[in-house]
Structures are given as C-alpha cells and as structure tokens.
Design an enzyme around this catalytic site. Structure first.
Site, mmCIF file in Angstrom:
data_model
loop_
_atom_site.group_PDB
_atom_site.id
_atom_site.type_symbol
_atom_site.label_atom_id
_atom_site.label_comp_id
_atom_site.label_asym_id
_atom_site.label_seq_id
_atom_site.Cartn_x
_atom_site.Cartn_y
_atom_site.Cartn_z
ATOM 1 C CB CYS A 124 -0.416 -4.396 1.698
ATOM 2 S SG CYS A 124 -0.534 -3.704 0.037
ATOM 3 C CB CYS B 88 -5.314 1.293 -1.188
ATOM 4 S SG CYS B 88 -5.153 0.816 0.556
#
Length: 274
Positions: free
Chosen positions: A81, A212
């Site tokens: 991530c 993101c």
C-alpha cells in the site's frame, strides 16, 4: 489495544503498534476496526511489527527493522500500500521508533525505501513497475480497457475522456478471474494537462477510496508507457485524487511516490468492545 489514526491524501488507516508481534489480528477484528459506523473507520489497518518478530520477514531483518503488515478494510491481506507505507513511516518517526532520514520498510511486496523529515511530505521508492499488457473491467455497466500493471499488487489503469468525478464507482468492478486471479484494483483516469492526471480508484477489499498510492503510480505508468516497447520515460507526473495531490517520478530504474502523510488521532480500543 493502542491505536493511531492517520491518512495519506485521505486514504485512511488504523495504525496498530505491535512491536513484538504478539497480537492475533484476525480478519474479523480488522473489519470491525475499519467499520465507519460501528468502529474507528478506515480503508485498512497498518500493524507495526519488528521484522524479527515476523516469520516471513526474517530474511530482510538486517535491512529493515520494521515490517508493515497491511490489511484491507474487509480483513483480507494485501501485498503493498503506497499511501500506507508513507503513513507507516510518519508514525515511526512521530513515535520515536525511527529517526528522520532515509531507510527501508519491509512489506509483503519486498523492501520499500522511504525518505522523510521530522515534518512534511513522505517519499517512498515504490520499485520498478511491471507492465503486464492490457486488460478490461466492467464498472457500473460500462466496459473500460486499460493497462495492467503490477506494483507488488495488481492494477488495471483505464483512460477516460470525461471528468472522473462524473463516473459511477459505487459497485465493485467485474473482470475475468483468469486474467486477474488475485483480484484487481481498478483506476479510471483522465489527462488534464502536461504530465498531469486526475484519477479515481476502486480498491479490492476496500471499495472506492479517496486515494491509492500504488494505484497512483500504476496510473502514471499507464499514461507514460510506450506499450510497444514497455519502456517508461523518465519524468515527474502529477496525479490529483479525490483526497489531494501526489507526485510520481520515474528515474529509469524505479518509481517514487511523494505526498502528505498525516496523523490525526490516537487512543485506546476498549477491550470489552473487541
């Protein structure tokens, strides 16, 4: 159980310190923590654990003191991530567990090198993107074609002509599981200027998020890459997401993601609630 809440361009996380690796962080517990009505609320959980305490991180213990155990909001395990690793780094410095500067963080996708000061933006070397060809996904009854990119996790970045704010991302995309056996994060992006993009994303296991990090890099890859040769020209791209602005730099070797990482709250989770 202690927690800290943080976000990177409004991609938000519950940070759970667990240096010794003693916490049994079950999928159900993660889902409860991330519940926006009945829990703390987040796109995912970042468990902060020393690499020496994690069996699958022992091989890199000499290269990184800390392992980022990232879980999606539904409790599923994710490889990487980009915003999360930047928030993770900001937490380590803020908590006095690491000094400002440049050092590695271990993730399931490998080592990621971060650079940050005592305050301000955080930069992370995201690794060399892997171009996997083209693909398709159906989103709200429309078929989108795009570029398949691995950033340690799978992405499909699809160009569109209309402003991304008008698109419907309320439902999970459908796709060919033979092409995306581990699922896929789907980005829809539009070019708004010279090396300047706007993007929205539907993340597997979390739904639409405000940002993101790996998806931002994948989007810049899709816009920049020469699909005939698979080469990505060097340069800096600006990517606007609903939660703010990030920059992506390609240097001919790897990719770098830079942007804000903010800690907003901390406290204790009641044991009777858990």
């Amino acid at each position: 159980m202690r927690f800290v809440k943080g976000h990177g361009t409004e991609n938000d996380f519950v940070i759970v310190p667990d240096p010794g690796g003693s916490l049994d962080l079950t999928p159900a517990m993660v889902a409860r923590l991330c519940d926006r009505r009945a829990g703390i609320g987040a796109d995912g959980v970042l468990r902060v654990v020393r690499t020496k305490a994690v069996a699958d991180a022992h091989a890199v213990a000499d290269d990184a003191e800390w392992f980022m155990d990232y879980r999606n909001a539904d409790g599923s395990i994710a490889e990487m991530c980009g915003n999360g690793v930047r928030v993770f780094a900001r937490y380590l410095v803020d908590a006095g567990l690491a000094a400002p500067g440049e050092w590695n963080i271990a993730t399931r996708a490998g080592l990621r090198r971060v650079s940050l000061g005592a305050t301000g933006d955080v930069s992370v070397a995201m690794g060399a993107p892997v171009y996997l060809g083209t693909g398709q996904a159906d989103v709200a009854g429309r078929t989108y074609s795009g570029v398949r990119v691995s950033m340690g996790n799978p992405h499909l970045a699809c160009p569109v002509d209309e402003p991304v704010a008008t698109l419907d991302l309320t439902r999970a995309p459908s796709f060919d599981p033979a092409v995306f056996p581990e699922g896929v994060n789907v980005e829809l992006f539009r070019t708004v200027g010279d090396r300047h993009l706007e993007m929205r994303v539907y993340e597997r296991g979390s739904g639409e998020t405000r940002s993101c990090g790996t998806g931002t890099v994948a989007t810049a890859v899709a816009a920049a890459i020469d699909q005939d040769t698979g080469t990505i020209p060097e340069g800096v791209w600006t990517v606007d997401v609903p939660g703010g602005r990030l920059t992506v730099t390609f240097d001919g070797v790897t990719s770098h993601l830079r942007g804000p990482a903010v800690l907003v709250a901390e406290g204790d989770i009641r044991s009777d609630w858990l």
